[in-house]
Scaffold this active site. Structure first.
Site, PDB file in Angstrom:
ATOM      1  CD  GLU A 102      42.311  29.306  25.268  1.00 44.45           C
ATOM      2  OE1 GLU A 102      42.212  29.542  24.049  1.00 44.45           O
ATOM      3  OE2 GLU A 102      43.302  28.750  25.772  1.00 44.45           O
ATOM      4  CB  CYS A 119      48.155  26.461  26.686  1.00 44.35           C
ATOM      5  SG  CYS A 119      49.687  25.703  27.244  1.00 44.35           S
ATOM      6  N   GLY A 163      49.460  27.430  19.495  1.00 40.00           N
ATOM      7  CA  GLY A 163      48.640  28.630  19.367  1.00 40.00           C
ATOM      8  C   GLY A 163      47.172  28.280  19.491  1.00 40.00           C
ATOM      9  CG  ASP A 221      52.750  36.234  18.212  1.00 45.30           C
ATOM     10  OD1 ASP A 221      51.753  35.617  17.805  1.00 45.30           O
ATOM     11  OD2 ASP A 221      52.760  37.466  18.444  1.00 45.30           O
ATOM     12  CB  SER A 222      54.321  39.819  14.985  1.00 43.90           C
ATOM     13  OG  SER A 222      54.103  39.032  13.858  1.00 43.90           O
ATOM     14  CD  GLU A 245      51.753  20.502  22.120  1.00 41.95           C
ATOM     15  OE1 GLU A 245      50.996  20.429  23.099  1.00 41.95           O
ATOM     16  OE2 GLU A 245      52.423  19.550  21.712  1.00 41.95           O
TER      17      GLU A 245
HETATM   18  P1  NAD Z   1      47.514  32.310  17.308  1.00 42.22           P
HETATM   19  O1  NAD Z   1      47.014  31.027  16.776  1.00 42.22           O
HETATM   20  O2  NAD Z   1      46.842  33.550  16.881  1.00 42.22           O
HETATM   21  O3  NAD Z   1      49.075  32.527  16.953  1.00 42.22           O
HETATM   22  C1  NAD Z   1      50.064  31.568  17.258  1.00 42.22           C
HETATM   23  C2  NAD Z   1      51.156  31.634  16.187  1.00 42.22           C
HETATM   24  O4  NAD Z   1      50.597  31.295  14.925  1.00 42.22           O
HETATM   25  C3  NAD Z   1      51.771  33.017  16.000  1.00 42.22           C
HETATM   26  O5  NAD Z   1      53.151  32.873  15.749  1.00 42.22           O
HETATM   27  C4  NAD Z   1      51.058  33.547  14.769  1.00 42.22           C
HETATM   28  O6  NAD Z   1      51.787  34.516  14.068  1.00 42.22           O
HETATM   29  C5  NAD Z   1      50.904  32.285  13.961  1.00 42.22           C
HETATM   30  N1  NAD Z   1      49.824  32.321  12.971  1.00 42.22           N
HETATM   31  C6  NAD Z   1      48.693  33.063  12.994  1.00 42.22           C
HETATM   32  N2  NAD Z   1      47.947  32.808  11.904  1.00 42.22           N
HETATM   33  C7  NAD Z   1      48.609  31.881  11.181  1.00 42.22           C
HETATM   34  C8  NAD Z   1      48.338  31.186   9.961  1.00 42.22           C
HETATM   35  N3  NAD Z   1      47.226  31.406   9.273  1.00 42.22           N
HETATM   36  N4  NAD Z   1      49.240  30.286   9.511  1.00 42.22           N
HETATM   37  C9  NAD Z   1      50.352  30.023  10.218  1.00 42.22           C
HETATM   38  N5  NAD Z   1      50.674  30.646  11.381  1.00 42.22           N
HETATM   39  C10 NAD Z   1      49.805  31.559  11.864  1.00 42.22           C
HETATM   40  O7  NAD Z   1      47.492  32.130  18.881  1.00 42.22           O
HETATM   41  P2  NAD Z   1      47.669  33.255  19.984  1.00 42.22           P
HETATM   42  O8  NAD Z   1      46.349  33.872  20.186  1.00 42.22           O
HETATM   43  O9  NAD Z   1      48.808  34.103  19.702  1.00 42.22           O
HETATM   44  O10 NAD Z   1      48.044  32.348  21.246  1.00 42.22           O
HETATM   45  C11 NAD Z   1      47.129  32.041  22.211  1.00 42.22           C
HETATM   46  C12 NAD Z   1      46.523  30.679  21.980  1.00 42.22           C
HETATM   47  O11 NAD Z   1      47.560  29.715  22.007  1.00 42.22           O
HETATM   48  C13 NAD Z   1      45.560  30.272  23.068  1.00 42.22           C
HETATM   49  O12 NAD Z   1      44.433  29.655  22.503  1.00 42.22           O
HETATM   50  C14 NAD Z   1      46.337  29.272  23.886  1.00 42.22           C
HETATM   51  O13 NAD Z   1      45.551  28.359  24.592  1.00 42.22           O
HETATM   52  C15 NAD Z   1      47.192  28.630  22.859  1.00 42.22           C
HETATM   53  N6  NAD Z   1      48.418  28.052  23.438  1.00 42.22           N
HETATM   54  C16 NAD Z   1      48.489  26.705  23.546  1.00 42.22           C
HETATM   55  C17 NAD Z   1      49.594  26.114  24.139  1.00 42.22           C
HETATM   56  C18 NAD Z   1      49.698  24.618  24.273  1.00 42.22           C
HETATM   57  O14 NAD Z   1      50.763  24.129  24.591  1.00 42.22           O
HETATM   58  N7  NAD Z   1      48.627  23.875  24.066  1.00 42.22           N
HETATM   59  C19 NAD Z   1      50.629  26.914  24.611  1.00 42.22           C
HETATM   60  C20 NAD Z   1      50.527  28.286  24.475  1.00 42.22           C
HETATM   61  C21 NAD Z   1      49.399  28.847  23.882  1.00 42.22           C
END
Ligand code: NAD
Length: 517
Positions: free
Chosen positions: A387, A289, A233, A184-185, A255
């Site tokens: 969430e 998460c 994410g 992540d950035s 995940e």
């Molecule tokens: P996010 O989906 O916004 O970002 C996660 C990653 O995806 C980052 O590296 C981001 O740059 C990248 N990303 C964003 N848009 C993208 C695209 N279009 N294509 C490819 N990559 C892209 O998530 P977030 O808000 O940063 O993280 C929080 C979320 O993550 C929460 O919903 C949390 O529950 C979940 N999470 C889940 C787990 C698990 O193990 N289930 C663990 C940690 C966090």
């Protein structure tokens, strides 16, 4: 790179960021949640850089897949030792990039060490070719191999910037793959410190590539080139990634988010349950998460539990400090602060009461928010089923165990659940809960910390599992190699087809009676 940080040594930032594959000359500045001040100037990768990362990773993977499994296991165990040895700087980085407290940052050190040790010790057994019964006993030999997929793309979030960046990739390289990763950035430095550890532990330099940039650009490019994608994410982003992966017919593990319930059963120890709930709800300021956001407490214990829980939450210390004594850190960003603030206001507007917390704490740091407990949240509130991903939990009363199973299973998610109470009763309902992990008399640590236990989501919380055998085999193709001796399976040429069919019918009936399949 221009000097940017007063929070972390610039010389180390330079060493870490030099590992990013970037030729653009462009950069972006990250900020630390503790202060909102600049932390690091980080190079941005172009799509050409992503191509170059894949080219280098592919070449490295071919060499790496031929190394002895013993050698890979040795590097994993070395990594285990290095993570523990270098934990001070890693803890600083995790804290500075995510804003969490040091004690919660340590969970990442422990999780990464546990993962490295687990695969380091189990790998030889897990990757050993496995003999299976063949179609014609004694004449057909089958061996099942787990061959690497190639180059695995890893897209990781900011909330557990070390372990989500590195731990998921360990089984990938252990299985003989290379990795191209996009952290992540918000949290590139921690991921890069992880990369440095991997190289120092003995993994080849090109085997694991890190690229940086916007998820929608660089992340998408990863999905377009990888042979498998591991994403952690949000459910929204994960759904988009699944669509892209489906177009290329590559495998993926996702995940994703959760709205995790905790059930307090009749007969539970109220003080233990309240202490467990504090940890389960507010680790990493709830930006976890598997964090608990719904608490269902049996009628008979409700008042006592509420009092004990509120007392403990009220006593939590918040701080923007690298010291061990702070209990709760910051939210990561203005966006997270806005979501939590909005969820609290919206719940209150829809009838909820704030039992404790409920306020932002800008005097501590720009994105701090108090650990908050709500009561009387109605289904009109956004945080009822959605969430929050912050330090916010809703307290509900129930009277029938049957009813609480249904309540816990409500909604679209299915990541984690916790049950406090008598173990026999808790076990009896555990497998009826729709969640990938269920922790009894613990919030999430029993399953998360047990690396042999597969972990992941049901329903919209994801697909695939990290940890355990499943966490390794997702990065492999299962390949069956069959050796036929003496006679072909279709029968010898001198036996007429009808006679062969009769002989086979007789043999099949005979084999049906033998004790082994
Ligand atoms: P996010 O989906 O916004 O970002 C996660 C990653 O995806 C980052 O590296 C981001 O740059 C990248 N990303 C964003 N848009 C993208 C695209 N279009 N294509 C490819 N990559 C892209 O998530 P977030 O808000 O940063 O993280 C929080 C979320 O993550 C929460 O919903 C949390 O529950 C979940 N999470 C889940 C787990 C698990 O193990 N289930 C663990 C940690 C966090």
């Amino acid at each position: 790179m221009p000097a940017s940080s007063t929070l972390f040594p610039q010389s180390r930032i330079d060493v870490l960021t030099a590992q990013i594959r970037s030729t653009t000359g462009e950069s972006r500045t990250t900020t630390s949640p503790f202060t909102g001040e600049p932390l690091a100037v980080v190079p941005v990768s172009s799509l050409d850089d992503v191509d170059a990362a894949f080219d280098a990773a592919r070449a490295a993977q071919v060499r790496w897949s031929r190394t002895a499994v013993r050698q890979r296991a040795k590097a994993l165990l070395k990594l285990h030792d290095l993570v523990l040895e270098r934990q001070d700087e890693l803890l600083d980085l995790i804290q500075l990039e995510s804003g969490k407290s040091r004690r919660h940052a340590f969970d990442e050190i422990a999780h990464l060490a546990l993962t490295a040790r687990y695969y380091g010790r189990r790998l030889r057994r897990q990757l050993r070719p496995d003999g299976r019964p063949g179609v014609i006993p004694l004449l057909t030999d089958i061996t099942v191999h787990h061959v690497p997929k190639g180059v695995v793309g890893i897209i990781s979030p900011w909330n557990y910037p070390l372990t989500m960046a590195v731990a998921d990739g360990l089984p990938a390289i252990a299985a003989g793959n290379a990795v191209v990763q996009k952290p992540d950035s918000q949290s590139p430095l921690t991921a890069l410190a992880g990369l440095e550890l991997l190289r120092d532990a003995g993994f080849p330099a090109d085997l694991w590539q890190v690229v940086s940039g916007a998820g929608s650009v660089v992340g998408t490019a990863l999905v377009q080139q990888a042979d498998y994608i591991c994403f952690t994410g949000s459910t929204a982003t994960g759904t988009g990634i699944a669509k892209l992966a489906a177009e290329r017919l590559i495998g993926y593990s996702l995940e994703l988010g959760g709205k995790n319930p905790m059930i307090v059963l009749p007969g539970a120890d109220v003080e233990k349950a309240a202490a467990g709930a504090v940890n389960a709800c507010f680790s990493s300021a709830g930006q976890l998460c598997v964090s608990i956001e719904r608490l269902y407490v049996h009628d008979t214990l409700y008042d006592a539990f509420r009092a004990a829980f509120v007392r403990r939450v009220d006593a939590l210390s918040l701080g923007a400090s690298l010291d061990w004594d702070v209990e709760i850190g910051s939210l990561v960003s203005p966006a997270q602060l806005e979501t939590v603030t909005k969820h609290v206001a919206d719940a209150v507007a829809n009838g909820a009461t704030v039992l404790v917390g409920g306020e932002a704490r800008p005097e501590i740091g720009p994105y701090f928010f108090e650990p908050t407990v709500l009561e009387g949240v109605t289904d009109a509130a956004e945080c009822f089923a959605g969430e929050t991903f912050g330090p916010l939990v809703s307290l509900y009363r129930y009277s029938q165990v049957e009813e609480v199973v249904e309540l816990a299973n409500a909604g679209e998610y299915g990541l984690n659940a916790s049950i406090y109470g008598p173990v026999r009763q808790a076990k009896a309902i555990a497998t009826r809960i729709k969640a990938g992990t269920v922790n009894i008399n613990e919030g999430f640590g029993a399953t998360f910390g047990s690396i042999d236990a597969p972990m992941g989501g049901m329903r919209t919380s994801g697909t695939g599992r990290r940890q355990g055998d499943e966490g390794l085999y997702r990065y492999t193709e299962t390949q069956s190699v069959g050796v036929q001796r003496l006679l072909p399976v279709s029968g010898p040429a001198f036996v007429k087809p009808q006679l062969y069919a009769r002989l086979m019918t007789f043999a099949l009936r005979l084999m049906r009676r033998t004790p082994r399949a």
